[in-house]
Design a protein around this motif. Structure first.
Motif, mmCIF file in Angstrom:
data_model
loop_
_atom_site.group_PDB
_atom_site.id
_atom_site.type_symbol
_atom_site.label_atom_id
_atom_site.label_comp_id
_atom_site.label_asym_id
_atom_site.label_seq_id
_atom_site.Cartn_x
_atom_site.Cartn_y
_atom_site.Cartn_z
ATOM 1 N N PHE A 233 0.813 -1.217 0.000
ATOM 2 C CA PHE A 233 0.000 0.000 0.000
ATOM 3 C C PHE A 233 0.852 1.275 0.000
ATOM 4 O O PHE A 233 0.341 2.361 -0.254
ATOM 5 N N TYR A 236 0.694 4.087 -2.548
ATOM 6 C CA TYR A 236 -0.589 4.779 -2.688
ATOM 7 C C TYR A 236 -0.894 5.678 -1.489
ATOM 8 O O TYR A 236 -2.036 6.037 -1.249
ATOM 9 N N ALA A 250 -4.061 6.931 2.805
ATOM 10 C CA ALA A 250 -3.830 5.834 1.865
ATOM 11 C C ALA A 250 -5.030 5.691 0.946
ATOM 12 O O ALA A 250 -6.188 5.809 1.392
ATOM 13 N N ASP A 252 -7.058 3.627 -2.390
ATOM 14 C CA ASP A 252 -7.284 2.474 -3.245
ATOM 15 C C ASP A 252 -7.861 3.042 -4.535
ATOM 16 O O ASP A 252 -9.043 3.363 -4.602
ATOM 17 N N ASN A 276 -8.913 3.009 9.592
ATOM 18 C CA ASN A 276 -9.296 2.450 8.292
ATOM 19 C C ASN A 276 -10.720 1.917 8.295
ATOM 20 O O ASN A 276 -11.086 1.106 7.431
#
Length: 291
Positions: A233, A236, A250, A252, A276
């Motif tokens: 990760f 990103y 972070a 996606d 998260n």
């Protein structure tokens, strides 16, 4: 006093009232609700019989926030069961948003908010009002239904918890950012030794969740190994200010899925808080931070 003057006087107090409510509640939405309720009570009461509007509003917002906090826990939404503090996100290229500055005054980062969520409502109120907003213990005592001396002890216990678990970060943002950037650079490169080098030997990484206690990793070696497992990760991740301190978001694709808050002391990370939870991340204002 006419209505326009009352509105103007209230608006001058709004940033401070919102900061008090956010510190007590850990939620921007709930803080706004508390401030709005204070305005409605002021409208019903009128200001002609209020000696000090600032003191009156501070007391009202604190009482409303305390009742909301107690109600949350009565419903089972305790820190260990369903509540997560809401980080405040800013673009490091722009700096802290003016609306956020009052919220973050005297802040020691998101780690403080995490610790506050472990305190009892009375401890939390006593610490926030006295240590952050200089309210006398005699005034706080009436809110928590204790003597001034007992209220002083509440704040003292809270202060020890904060001092032990939420140390003040380095004030130099450049030094903070250097540590965070080095952490992610080492993670991207898979360099375990470089990761350990930017972590305090007693660092704690907390991954916050709604269904129980935060998942914790303690110690530089364990946290570094954890970062290695999540290294896919790292490309990103984008820099961010999290509650006024160096952190990251972070992504996606174009969707943010995690906020990482760092507490940096003496050029090493002493705490990393990871948020998260999809529901929490979705409601955070992450404008300006792009994938």
């Amino acid at each position: 006093m006419d209505e326009l003057e009352l509105v103007n006087r209230f608006d001058r107090q709004r940033p401070r009232l919102r900061a008090i409510a956010y510190r007590i509640l850990g939620s921007l939405n709930e803080a706004d609700d508390a401030v709005q309720e204070a305005w409605l009570r002021l409208e019903r009461t009128g200001a002609e019989h209020i000696d000090s509007l600032e003191a009156w509003l501070t007391t009202v917002v604190a009482r409303i926030s305390l009742n909301m906090l107690r109600s949350r826990r009565t419903r089972g939404e305790q820190p260990l069961d369903g509540f997560l503090p809401e980080p405040i996100i800013d673009d490091p290229a722009v700096g802290t948003d003016p609306e956020h500055e009052a919220l973050l005054a005297d802040s020691v980062g998101i780690a403080l908010q995490v610790v506050l969520d472990t305190l009892s409502p009375a401890e939390r109120l006593a610490f926030v009002l006295h240590d952050m907003f200089a309210m006398p213990f005699a005034e706080i005592a009436a809110m928590v239904e204790r003597s001034p001396q007992a209220t002083r002890q509440l704040a003292s216990r809270a202060r020890r918890r904060v001092r032990d678990a939420a140390p003040a970060p380095d004030p130099d943002m450049t030094r903070q950012r250097a540590v965070v950037d080095a952490y992610f650079a080492a993670a991207r490169e898979g360099d375990l030794e470089a990761l350990v080098a930017v972590l305090d030997p007693d660092v704690v990484l907390r991954a916050h969740r709604r269904d129980g206690e935060p998942l914790e990793l303690r110690g530089a070696a364990r946290v570094a190994r954890g970062a290695m497992t999540a290294r896919r990760f790292a490309p990103y991740v984008r820099p961010a200010l999290v509650n006024g301190a160096a952190g990251a978001v972070a992504f996606d694709g174009e969707r943010p899925f995690a906020v990482l808050a760092f507490t940096v002391v003496s050029d090493r990370a002493v705490a990393i808080d990871v948020f998260n939870d999809p529901e929490l991340v979705a409601k955070l204002d992450i404008r300006g931070i792009t994938a």
